[in-house]
Scaffold this motif. Structure first.
Motif, mmCIF file in Angstrom:
data_model
loop_
_atom_site.group_PDB
_atom_site.id
_atom_site.type_symbol
_atom_site.label_atom_id
_atom_site.label_comp_id
_atom_site.label_asym_id
_atom_site.label_seq_id
_atom_site.Cartn_x
_atom_site.Cartn_y
_atom_site.Cartn_z
ATOM 1 N N ASP A 1 -15.961 0.211 11.182
ATOM 2 C CA ASP A 1 -14.502 0.164 11.176
ATOM 3 C C ASP A 1 -13.964 1.589 11.105
ATOM 4 O O ASP A 1 -14.257 2.398 11.977
ATOM 5 C CB ASP A 1 -13.998 -0.721 10.031
ATOM 6 C CG ASP A 1 -14.349 -2.188 10.240
ATOM 7 O OD1 ASP A 1 -14.343 -2.631 11.394
ATOM 8 O OD2 ASP A 1 -14.634 -2.881 9.249
ATOM 9 N N ALA A 2 -13.225 1.929 10.060
ATOM 10 C CA ALA A 2 -12.605 3.247 9.984
ATOM 11 C C ALA A 2 -13.414 4.251 9.181
ATOM 12 O O ALA A 2 -12.969 5.374 8.977
ATOM 13 C CB ALA A 2 -11.196 3.118 9.366
ATOM 14 N N VAL A 3 -14.606 3.854 8.715
ATOM 15 C CA VAL A 3 -15.353 4.692 7.775
ATOM 16 C C VAL A 3 -16.652 5.175 8.416
ATOM 17 O O VAL A 3 -17.412 4.382 8.976
ATOM 18 C CB VAL A 3 -15.675 3.908 6.485
ATOM 19 C CG1 VAL A 3 -16.454 4.779 5.511
ATOM 20 C CG2 VAL A 3 -14.382 3.398 5.842
ATOM 21 N N ASP B 1 0.834 -1.196 0.000
ATOM 22 C CA ASP B 1 0.000 0.000 0.000
ATOM 23 C C ASP B 1 0.877 1.257 0.000
ATOM 24 O O ASP B 1 1.901 1.306 0.700
ATOM 25 C CB ASP B 1 -0.900 -0.009 1.240
ATOM 26 C CG ASP B 1 -1.923 1.101 1.220
ATOM 27 O OD1 ASP B 1 -2.818 1.053 0.363
ATOM 28 O OD2 ASP B 1 -1.815 2.021 2.057
ATOM 29 N N VAL C 1 -10.242 1.224 14.971
ATOM 30 C CA VAL C 1 -10.885 0.057 14.401
ATOM 31 C C VAL C 1 -10.511 -1.139 15.245
ATOM 32 O O VAL C 1 -9.358 -1.352 15.539
ATOM 33 C CB VAL C 1 -10.412 -0.193 12.951
ATOM 34 C CG1 VAL C 1 -11.131 -1.378 12.360
ATOM 35 C CG2 VAL C 1 -10.597 1.040 12.102
ATOM 36 N N GLU D 1 -6.321 7.883 16.958
ATOM 37 C CA GLU D 1 -5.743 7.247 15.764
ATOM 38 C C GLU D 1 -4.895 6.066 16.181
ATOM 39 O O GLU D 1 -4.119 6.120 17.135
ATOM 40 C CB GLU D 1 -4.890 8.250 14.994
ATOM 41 C CG GLU D 1 -4.412 7.703 13.658
ATOM 42 C CD GLU D 1 -3.707 8.742 12.814
ATOM 43 O OE1 GLU D 1 -3.648 8.562 11.592
ATOM 44 O OE2 GLU D 1 -3.217 9.717 13.381
ATOM 45 N N ASP E 1 -1.774 -0.925 6.497
ATOM 46 C CA ASP E 1 -2.421 -0.803 7.790
ATOM 47 C C ASP E 1 -3.871 -1.280 7.723
ATOM 48 O O ASP E 1 -4.281 -1.954 6.763
ATOM 49 C CB ASP E 1 -2.304 0.620 8.330
ATOM 50 C CG ASP E 1 -3.078 1.652 7.503
ATOM 51 O OD1 ASP E 1 -3.709 1.266 6.496
ATOM 52 O OD2 ASP E 1 -3.040 2.839 7.864
ATOM 53 N N ASP E 2 -4.652 -0.924 8.755
ATOM 54 C CA ASP E 2 -6.040 -1.380 8.834
ATOM 55 C C ASP E 2 -6.840 -1.018 7.587
ATOM 56 O O ASP E 2 -7.649 -1.805 7.095
ATOM 57 C CB ASP E 2 -6.733 -0.746 10.047
ATOM 58 C CG ASP E 2 -6.166 -1.236 11.371
ATOM 59 O OD1 ASP E 2 -5.371 -2.193 11.360
ATOM 60 O OD2 ASP E 2 -6.512 -0.641 12.410
ATOM 61 N N ARG E 3 -6.610 0.202 7.082
ATOM 62 C CA ARG E 3 -7.399 0.657 5.947
ATOM 63 C C ARG E 3 -7.095 -0.150 4.695
ATOM 64 O O ARG E 3 -7.986 -0.414 3.878
ATOM 65 C CB ARG E 3 -7.160 2.150 5.735
ATOM 66 C CG ARG E 3 -7.763 2.995 6.840
ATOM 67 C CD ARG E 3 -7.284 4.420 6.843
ATOM 68 N NE ARG E 3 -5.872 4.541 7.209
ATOM 69 C CZ ARG E 3 -5.311 5.672 7.594
ATOM 70 N NH1 ARG E 3 -6.024 6.788 7.650
ATOM 71 N NH2 ARG E 3 -4.035 5.712 7.922
ATOM 72 N N LEU F 1 -8.965 -3.466 5.147
ATOM 73 C CA LEU F 1 -10.392 -3.285 4.883
ATOM 74 C C LEU F 1 -10.668 -3.145 3.393
ATOM 75 O O LEU F 1 -11.653 -3.681 2.876
ATOM 76 C CB LEU F 1 -10.891 -2.047 5.626
ATOM 77 C CG LEU F 1 -10.908 -2.150 7.148
ATOM 78 C CD1 LEU F 1 -11.091 -0.773 7.767
ATOM 79 C CD2 LEU F 1 -11.999 -3.098 7.608
ATOM 80 N N ARG F 2 -9.799 -2.424 2.697
ATOM 81 C CA ARG F 2 -9.978 -2.244 1.258
ATOM 82 C C ARG F 2 -9.883 -3.596 0.545
ATOM 83 O O ARG F 2 -10.687 -3.905 -0.343
ATOM 84 C CB ARG F 2 -8.928 -1.284 0.711
ATOM 85 C CG ARG F 2 -9.134 -0.899 -0.754
ATOM 86 C CD ARG F 2 -8.034 0.022 -1.251
ATOM 87 N NE ARG F 2 -7.869 1.173 -0.374
ATOM 88 C CZ ARG F 2 -6.743 1.472 0.277
ATOM 89 N NH1 ARG F 2 -5.682 0.701 0.131
ATOM 90 N NH2 ARG F 2 -6.685 2.526 1.043
ATOM 91 N N ARG G 1 -20.347 4.628 12.329
ATOM 92 C CA ARG G 1 -18.951 4.342 12.019
ATOM 93 C C ARG G 1 -18.788 2.835 11.871
ATOM 94 O O ARG G 1 -19.034 2.081 12.816
ATOM 95 C CB ARG G 1 -18.042 4.867 13.136
ATOM 96 C CG ARG G 1 -16.551 4.715 12.845
ATOM 97 C CD ARG G 1 -15.743 5.220 14.040
ATOM 98 N NE ARG G 1 -14.316 5.221 13.743
ATOM 99 C CZ ARG G 1 -13.658 6.232 13.222
ATOM 100 N NH1 ARG G 1 -14.313 7.353 12.926
ATOM 101 N NH2 ARG G 1 -12.370 6.171 12.978
#
Length: 291
Positions: free
Chosen positions: A265-267, A22, A161, A157, A75-77, A80-81, A263
């Motif tokens: 997770d992170a979104v 990423d 999540v 931060e 990372d987490d994002r 998730l993606r 919310r």
């Protein structure tokens, strides 16, 4: 998107890996990325390294993985993606995902049991075993690995999540701390926040109403539990003494009422008038260290 293919080599590990790095990880910690890439390349039968510049190239790399096992360095994002993309492609069931956590937001990967160091995480990719995990899928085809929160309270931060299953004691500690702080607020502050931060929602678990519109609530959380059920917690608005949370478990959770944001997770999403989450048992596979 840059791609680097390594030649096949002799190894006890027969895996052919697609390593998708990423761009946020590359910017945040290039040294950890380099270490992870070196360990994976040395230990796998063959590796193909992709350096996508954005979400479209990230998605294209996963679609073109062929028989290679995808490894996300991010990372987490990024995790998730990847899960979201594979879900929309209807390929989660037949895909085992591996992750080397690198980047600024790592609360989810830590809670899932992934090692934090680049070397340990890369070795877990090579030597670990797949574990099938539950997933929440909403009625707009969105996925949730960790928790849904209503209203969408922003956490620090790096810990924003995290799975909400009872197996993770750190989440219970955080929930207890939040409730303790809320109960210790002066009455005037509590009243002011209650007027602005409460909601009237109907929460139904497997068709049974847990709380209805006539009961103001301070918050609702929905989290994958164990055995194909979601764990639901509703925190009623407290007047005076702290009100005990209402809890339930089920396969389908529907929240409705006045338009609300949530919310996942992170979104942060919404506003919506109703949203339903359904548990998909063992829907995705993650490579974890062998215990």
């Amino acid at each position: 998107m840059a791609e680097v293919a390594t030649s096949a080599r002799s190894s006890a590990t027969p895996d052919q890996l697609l390593v998708v790095i990423d761009p946020v990880a590359r910017r945040a910690d290039g040294e950890s990325v380099r270490i992870a890439k070196d360990v994976l390349s040395a230990g796998a039968a063959s590796t193909k390294v992709c350096l996508p510049d954005g979400p479209e190239e990230f998605a294209r790399a996963l679609r073109r993985r062929g028989s290679r096992r995808p490894v996300v360095v991010g990372d987490d994002r990024a995790l998730l993606r990847a899960v979201g993309l594979l879900h929309r492609q209807r390929e989660l069931a037949g895909c085992s995902l591996s992750v080397v956590p690198v980047g600024p937001v790592l609360g989810l990967t830590r809670a899932l049991g992934l090692p934090s160091g680049a070397v340990a995480a890369a070795r877990a990719v090579l030597d670990g075993t797949e574990r099938r995990l539950d997933l929440l899928v909403d009625d707009s085809d969105g996925v949730v690995l960790g928790a849904v929160g209503i209203p969408p309270v922003t956490a620090p931060e790096g810990t924003d999540v995290g799975p909400g299953a009872p197996a993770h004691p750190w989440l219970r500690t955080c929930q207890s701390l939040v409730r303790t702080l809320a109960s210790s607020r002066p009455a005037r502050v509590t009243a002011a926040l209650g007027a602005a931060g409460t909601a009237r929602l109907r929460v139904e678990v497997d068709g049974v109403t847990l709380v209805d519109l006539d009961q103001p609530v301070e918050g609702v959380s929905v989290m994958p539990g164990a055995g194909g059920v979601a764990v639901v917690e509703v925190r009623p608005l407290s007047v005076g003494a702290e009100a005990s949370p209402l809890t339930a478990s089920g396969r389908t959770v529907t929240v409705s009422g006045a338009h609300f944001r949530y919310r996942a997770d992170a979104v942060v999403s919404g506003p919506v008038g109703t949203r339903t989450w359904t548990v998909r048992e063992g829907a995705w596979g993650l490579t974890l260290p062998t215990r």
